[in-house]
Design a protein around this motif. Sequence first.
Motif, PDB file in Angstrom:
ATOM      1  N   THR B 116       1.489   9.591  49.092  1.00 47.02           N
ATOM      2  CA  THR B 116       2.671   8.599  49.332  1.00 47.02           C
ATOM      3  C   THR B 116       3.859   7.512  49.006  1.00 47.02           C
ATOM      4  N   ALA B 117       4.404   7.132  49.132  1.00 49.79           N
ATOM      5  CA  ALA B 117       5.762   6.369  48.607  1.00 49.79           C
ATOM      6  C   ALA B 117       5.554   5.438  48.312  1.00 49.79           C
ATOM      7  N   ALA B 118       4.259   4.852  48.834  1.00 42.67           N
ATOM      8  CA  ALA B 118       4.132   3.369  48.641  1.00 42.67           C
ATOM      9  C   ALA B 118       3.247   2.661  47.449  1.00 42.67           C
ATOM     10  N   LEU B 119       2.060   4.584  47.273  1.00 44.73           N
ATOM     11  CA  LEU B 119       1.654   4.645  45.771  1.00 44.73           C
ATOM     12  C   LEU B 119       2.712   5.046  44.606  1.00 44.73           C
ATOM     13  N   ALA B 120       3.560   5.756  44.745  1.00 49.14           N
ATOM     14  CA  ALA B 120       4.538   6.330  43.827  1.00 49.14           C
ATOM     15  C   ALA B 120       5.747   5.256  43.492  1.00 49.14           C
ATOM     16  N   ALA B 121       5.881   4.936  44.560  1.00 53.27           N
ATOM     17  CA  ALA B 121       6.936   3.522  43.727  1.00 53.27           C
ATOM     18  C   ALA B 121       5.947   2.353  42.998  1.00 53.27           C
ATOM     19  N   SER B 122       4.196   2.247  43.280  1.00 53.47           N
ATOM     20  CA  SER B 122       4.268   1.019  43.325  1.00 53.47           C
ATOM     21  C   SER B 122       3.298   0.899  41.421  1.00 53.47           C
ATOM     22  N   ALA B 123       3.599   2.694  41.058  1.00 48.13           N
ATOM     23  CA  ALA B 123       2.961   3.080  39.728  1.00 48.13           C
ATOM     24  C   ALA B 123       4.576   3.004  38.894  1.00 48.13           C
ATOM     25  N   THR B 190      10.266 -16.897  45.495  1.00 45.91           N
ATOM     26  CA  THR B 190      10.478 -16.159  44.034  1.00 45.91           C
ATOM     27  C   THR B 190       9.483 -14.885  44.220  1.00 45.91           C
ATOM     28  N   THR B 191       8.793 -14.658  45.367  1.00 51.29           N
ATOM     29  CA  THR B 191       7.944 -13.657  45.449  1.00 51.29           C
ATOM     30  C   THR B 191       8.792 -12.334  45.018  1.00 51.29           C
ATOM     31  N   PRO B 192       7.834 -11.688  44.035  1.00 51.15           N
ATOM     32  CA  PRO B 192       8.794 -10.759  43.110  1.00 51.15           C
ATOM     33  C   PRO B 192       8.731  -9.486  44.511  1.00 51.15           C
ATOM     34  N   VAL B 193       9.647  -8.792  44.210  1.00 52.33           N
ATOM     35  CA  VAL B 193      10.318  -7.382  44.962  1.00 52.33           C
ATOM     36  C   VAL B 193      11.241  -6.403  43.480  1.00 52.33           C
ATOM     37  N   ALA B 194      10.562  -5.259  44.784  1.00 51.18           N
ATOM     38  CA  ALA B 194      11.043  -4.121  43.578  1.00 51.18           C
ATOM     39  C   ALA B 194      11.993  -2.971  44.985  1.00 51.18           C
ATOM     40  N   LEU B 195      12.685  -2.646  44.430  1.00 49.04           N
ATOM     41  CA  LEU B 195      13.537  -1.554  45.631  1.00 49.04           C
ATOM     42  C   LEU B 195      12.844  -0.118  44.126  1.00 49.04           C
ATOM     43  N   VAL B 196      12.772   0.712  45.111  1.00 53.20           N
ATOM     44  CA  VAL B 196      12.195   2.398  44.045  1.00 53.20           C
ATOM     45  C   VAL B 196      13.749   3.131  45.232  1.00 53.20           C
ATOM     46  N   ALA B 197      14.232   3.568  44.390  1.00 56.75           N
ATOM     47  CA  ALA B 197      14.835   4.673  45.627  1.00 56.75           C
ATOM     48  C   ALA B 197      14.601   6.211  44.596  1.00 56.75           C
ATOM     49  N   ASP B 198      14.511   7.522  45.330  1.00 60.68           N
ATOM     50  CA  ASP B 198      14.617   8.179  45.284  1.00 60.68           C
ATOM     51  C   ASP B 198      13.789   8.627  43.941  1.00 60.68           C
ATOM     52  N   ILE B 199      12.524   8.509  44.721  1.00 61.33           N
ATOM     53  CA  ILE B 199      10.953   8.735  43.516  1.00 61.33           C
ATOM     54  C   ILE B 199      10.955   9.749  43.191  1.00 61.33           C
ATOM     55  N   ALA B 200      11.211  10.013  41.805  1.00 65.35           N
ATOM     56  CA  ALA B 200      10.920  11.847  41.352  1.00 65.35           C
ATOM     57  C   ALA B 200      11.937  12.876  41.678  1.00 65.35           C
ATOM     58  N   ASP B 202      16.460  13.808  41.003  1.00 66.01           N
ATOM     59  CA  ASP B 202      17.374  13.051  39.985  1.00 66.01           C
ATOM     60  C   ASP B 202      18.231  11.927  41.160  1.00 66.01           C
ATOM     61  N   GLY B 203      18.394  10.993  39.376  1.00 68.13           N
ATOM     62  CA  GLY B 203      19.014  10.032  39.798  1.00 68.13           C
ATOM     63  C   GLY B 203      17.485   8.533  40.634  1.00 68.13           C
ATOM     64  N   GLN B 204      16.713   8.508  39.945  1.00 65.73           N
ATOM     65  CA  GLN B 204      15.888   8.015  40.854  1.00 65.73           C
ATOM     66  C   GLN B 204      15.908   6.257  40.330  1.00 65.73           C
ATOM     67  N   ARG B 205      15.621   4.808  41.088  1.00 64.85           N
ATOM     68  CA  ARG B 205      16.377   3.450  40.399  1.00 64.85           C
ATOM     69  C   ARG B 205      14.827   3.060  41.115  1.00 64.85           C
ATOM     70  N   VAL B 206      15.311   2.077  40.044  1.00 68.08           N
ATOM     71  CA  VAL B 206      13.862   1.071  39.927  1.00 68.08           C
ATOM     72  C   VAL B 206      14.276   0.022  39.342  1.00 68.08           C
ATOM     73  N   GLU B 207      14.658  -1.181  40.640  1.00 62.88           N
ATOM     74  CA  GLU B 207      15.001  -2.209  40.625  1.00 62.88           C
ATOM     75  C   GLU B 207      14.582  -3.879  41.262  1.00 62.88           C
TER      76      GLU B 207
END
Lengths: 251, 251
Positions: B116-123, B190-200, B202-207
């Motif tokens: 699921t997306a949560a696991l893929a984004a987390s990795a 200061t809690t860390p946040v990750a934005l992960v788009a279009d996982i795996a 074209d155009g995958q983005r991590v911020e």
Amino acid sequence: MTGVLTIVGLGPGDARHRTPAATEAIADAEAVYGYSAYIDACDDILRPDQFVVRGRMTEEKLRAEQAVDAAAGGRRVVLVSSGDAGVYGMATLALSNAYEIEETARPEVRVLPGVTAALAASALVGAPLAHDFACLTLSDLLTPWEEVERRLRAVAEADLAIALYNPRSKGRPWQLDRAREVLLERRAPTTPVALVADIARDGQRVELTTLADLDCGKVGMTTTVLVGSSTTRRFGDWLVTPRSGSGRSAG
Amino acid sequence: MTGVLTIVGLGPGDARHRTPAATEAIADAEAVYGYSAYIDACDDILRPDQFVVRGRMTEEKLRAEQAVDAAAGGRRVVLVSSGDAGVYGMATLALSNAYEIEETARPEVRVLPGVTAALAASALVGAPLAHDFACLTLSDLLTPWEEVERRLRAVAEADLAIALYNPRSKGRPWQLDRAREVLLERRAPTTPVALVADIARDGQRVELTTLADLDCGKVGMTTTVLVGSSTTRRFGDWLVTPRSGSGRSAG
């Protein structure tokens, strides 16, 4: 020259739920580290020319260090976990170790996701985690029990479906009974519960019950316990949670 | 004679995170139903002799009915979702439909888990979900917003890491901003946040950012938002949550 450490989740049990990315990483590795049962779980990929370290249950910290050191030494290394390495797995230890190495000597680290036990258990009984859900561990080895209980209360209050990891072992015999009591303060006795043990392995077992009837004595170290939300329904042998959120708002 | 319906999660994006079990089920199917983008995602397996139905975004209900009916008619049918079909996926609709059919005519139904997306984004960002976590959707199409907010509060109070599904779309432009405010009532800026788009894809983005600095305008329909717990730390480009539970009890 520094190497690469890939932290891999094998998914549950046999190779049917192991991703091609995980399989490729293991096949491409010069060295593979893991708890012996997880090394067995990827035995179909391993070759005699690979350096394979079969670790013990209690030596996670040592194993993570060794894997990071081998990668820092220039090798292509894989560290395997079952399920998803990032969910109660080895990723945290290995990433923390790698970060302690000076940046110029630090190996590249990648994490590959896998099918975690909550998802595999859920699929075997239908779709109990289809709406909002939480994964909680009942292990109080690293977290005080009052903190575990506080989380259970909050998640029950929020009416999330719940996947309980590490529900019970010889050394932690009472925690699941207490968790059941805590959940019963806020969930109906008829709330559906699934016990799923040894997923995708010989002896896989699935049992459907309710919070009221849950017999904690049947739960062991390899069991994942799923607890429905207020909207989860039992349809024959399936548990299904509708996608429309809480029962409080159903209409 | 009744057939078999297999509900399959393809994992995120390309075939690297699709399990062999999912691939086999699709290869073995006589008919494959799915939203057109998910049919595209398993195009490498599909054959001209298979009956393939490319569905539209808004027709989930119809698609689930058609897939169940085809299986009840005796075919080997696969219904595909992205990620895990049991997490905000098609499994609930299909199981509910199948259960409405009289038992003697009901097809066999199986659900196969996926990444699921949560696991893929987390990795992709390390191991932010390594201890207790929750998956929540910010969609208020089926759930009143006050209920979504109540869940956010409870999960923040319990100090779980959080994966937010469906955080923002053209039709739901303000919900993520409001969720951020709710989380900031109980989590540090200061809690860390990750934005992960279009996982795996074209155009995958991590911020990587923080709750304080989160710019909701950067978040779209294909983004998964990960929010750390009080113990989640940023190590360079990684987010890591220790396995020892809450910061309140760390010592």
